[in-house]
Design an enzyme around this catalytic site. Structure first.
Site, short mmCIF file in Angstrom:
data_model
loop_
_atom_site.label_atom_id
_atom_site.label_comp_id
_atom_site.label_asym_id
_atom_site.label_seq_id
_atom_site.Cartn_x
_atom_site.Cartn_y
_atom_site.Cartn_z
N ASN A 160 0.87 -1.18 0.00
CA ASN A 160 0.00 0.00 0.00
C ASN A 160 0.90 1.23 0.00
OD1 ASN A 160 -1.82 2.05 0.46
ND2 ASN A 160 -2.20 1.51 2.61
N LYS A 185 0.07 4.31 -0.25
CA LYS A 185 -0.58 5.52 0.26
C LYS A 185 -0.35 6.68 -0.72
CE LYS A 185 0.38 3.63 4.77
NZ LYS A 185 0.10 3.75 6.17
N HIS A 211 -9.45 1.04 4.87
CA HIS A 211 -8.17 1.26 5.56
C HIS A 211 -8.41 2.21 6.73
CE1 HIS A 211 -4.08 2.57 6.36
NE2 HIS A 211 -3.68 1.48 5.72
N GLU A 219 -6.84 4.66 7.78
CA GLU A 219 -6.66 6.09 7.46
C GLU A 219 -7.92 6.64 6.80
OE1 GLU A 219 -2.94 5.71 5.37
OE2 GLU A 219 -1.99 5.15 7.27
N GLU A 266 -5.27 -5.11 10.67
CA GLU A 266 -4.29 -4.05 10.85
C GLU A 266 -4.59 -3.28 12.15
OE1 GLU A 266 -2.30 -2.90 6.91
OE2 GLU A 266 -4.02 -1.61 7.17
N GLY A 282 2.51 2.22 10.68
CA GLY A 282 3.50 3.29 10.54
C GLY A 282 4.22 3.66 11.82
N SER A 305 3.48 -2.07 10.29
CA SER A 305 4.94 -2.07 10.51
C SER A 305 5.61 -3.38 10.13
CB SER A 305 5.26 -1.68 11.96
OG SER A 305 4.81 -0.36 12.21
C1 PEP Z 1 -0.73 0.16 5.86
O1 PEP Z 1 -0.72 1.28 5.37
O2 PEP Z 1 -1.67 -0.60 5.59
C2 PEP Z 1 0.36 -0.25 6.72
C3 PEP Z 1 0.30 -1.41 7.31
O3 PEP Z 1 1.40 0.63 6.87
P1 PEP Z 1 2.84 0.31 7.52
O4 PEP Z 1 3.31 -1.01 6.94
O5 PEP Z 1 3.71 1.46 7.11
O6 PEP Z 1 2.65 0.21 8.99
#
Ligand code: PEP
Length: 257
Positions: A10, A12, A96, A98, A168, A174, A214
Site C-alpha cells: 500500500n 498511500k 483502511h 486512514e 491491521e 506506521g 509495521s
Molecule cells: C498500511 O498502510 O496498511 C500499513 C500497514 O502501513 P505500515 O506497513 O507502514 O505500517
C-alpha cells in the site's frame, strides 16, 4: 484447504509516475522472485496505475487504495469500481484505517464498497483493526468482529471466500510497533471463526487473512509462520524495491504452489 499467500503493498500518497516506473523497473530486474506459488499486488495512487500496468512484472497485480461504491454520477473526485477494473486493477483496499479515521468512512460505507468491488470482478482487501484505546480496554476481538461482520454484510456466503481481510491494528500502522506474531495470529484466528459463523465453513477456510502494521522483510517471516496468517499488507516497507523483493522472497519461502 491451502490458501495462496499474498503480499500487498500500500503506497498511500507516495510516488510520482516517474518514481512508480523506476520501482517497477527495479523489481522487474528480479522478476523470477515473483514466479513461485504466492500472489503479489502493488496499490499505488490512482495517477500511477497506468504506468504500473505497463511496467510491472506479469505476476505482480495492480491494486487500488480506494473506490466509490456508486457506478457513476455527480461524485466529484471519486472513481468507480468499473473504472478501476477497466484500468487493470484486480485488488482494492477498502476500509483502511486512514480512510476510516481521516475521511470518516463508516462500516456502512465500507460494506457498500466491498460489494461494488466484488460486483466489478475485483478482490476487496477489507481492513479491520482496533485502535490503541480499544486494545487497552480489551476490545480487540469485539472491534474486528464488528468490522468484519459489517464489511461483509452484503456479501453472499458463496462469494465471501473471495474476499481478502487484512488485520491491521491501528496503533501498529506506521509506528514501528507490532503485536507479537502469536498475538496477531490469535486475532486472525478469531476473524476466521467470525467468518465461519457468518458465512459458513467453506468461506472461512478459503478467505485469505493478512496481517498489516509495521511489517518489514525482517519480521514478515514470523507473521506468516502463524497458521491463520496468509500474508501481509505493507505500507512503508513496500515503497523500496529491494525491500519489496526481499519480502516476496520471504513470503514464497514455505508457501505451497
Ligand atoms: C498500511 O498502510 O496498511 C500499513 C500497514 O502501513 P505500515 O506497513 O507502514 O505500517
Amino acid at each position: 484447504m491451502t490458501r495462496r499467500r499474498l503480499l500487498a503493498g500500500n503506497w498511500k500518497m507516495n510516488k510520482t509516475v516517474a518514481e512508480a516506473r523506476a520501482f517497477a523497473e527495479a523489481i522487474g530486474r528480479r522478476a523470477e522472485v515473483f514466479e513461485a506459488g504466492a500472489d503479489f499486488v502493488v496499490c499505488p495512487p490512482f495517477t500511477a496505475l497506468h504506468v504500473l500496468r505497463v511496467t510491472l512484472p506479469a505476476r505482480v497485480a495492480l491494486g487500488a487504495q480506494n473506490v466509490h461504491f456508486e457506478e457513476r454520477g455527480a461524485f466529484t473526485g471519486e472513481v468507480s469500481a468499473e473504472m478501476l477494473a477497466e484500468a487493470g486493477v484486480r485488488y482494492v483496499i477498502v476500509g483502511h484505517s486512514e480512510r476510516r479515521h481521516l475521511f470518516g468512512e463508516t462500516d456502512a460505507v465500507v460494506e457498500k464498497k466491498v460489494t461494488a468491488v466484488l460486483h466489478a470482478g475485483m478482490t476487496p482487501i477489507l481492513c479491520v483493526g482496533e485502535d490503541l484505546r480499544e486494545r487497552q480496554l480489551g476490545h480487540t476481538e469485539r472491534v474486528v468482529e464488528r468490522q468484519t461482520k459489517a464489511g461483509l454484510a452484503g456479501v453472499d456466503p458463496g462469494r465471501a471466500g473471495e474476499v481478502v481481510v487484512a488485520y491491521e491494528p491501528v496503533w501498529a500502522i506506521g509506528s514501528g510497533q507490532t503485536p507479537t506474531p502469536e498475538d496477531a495470529g490469535r486475532v486472525v484466528a478469531h476473524i476466521r471463526r467470525v467468518m465461519e459463523r457468518e458465512k459458513g465453513a467453506e468461506a472461512a477456510s478459503r478467505v485469505r487473512i493478512l496481517y498489516g502494521g509495521s511489517v518489514t522483510a525482517d519480521n514478515l517471516g514470523a507473521f506468516v509462520a502463524e497458521a491463520d496468517i496468509d500474508g501481509a499488507l505493507v505500507g512503508g516497507a513496500s515503497l523500496n524495491p529491494d525491500g519489496f523483493v526481499r519480502m516476496a522472497e520471504v513470503i514464497t519461502k514455505g508457501a505451497s504452489a
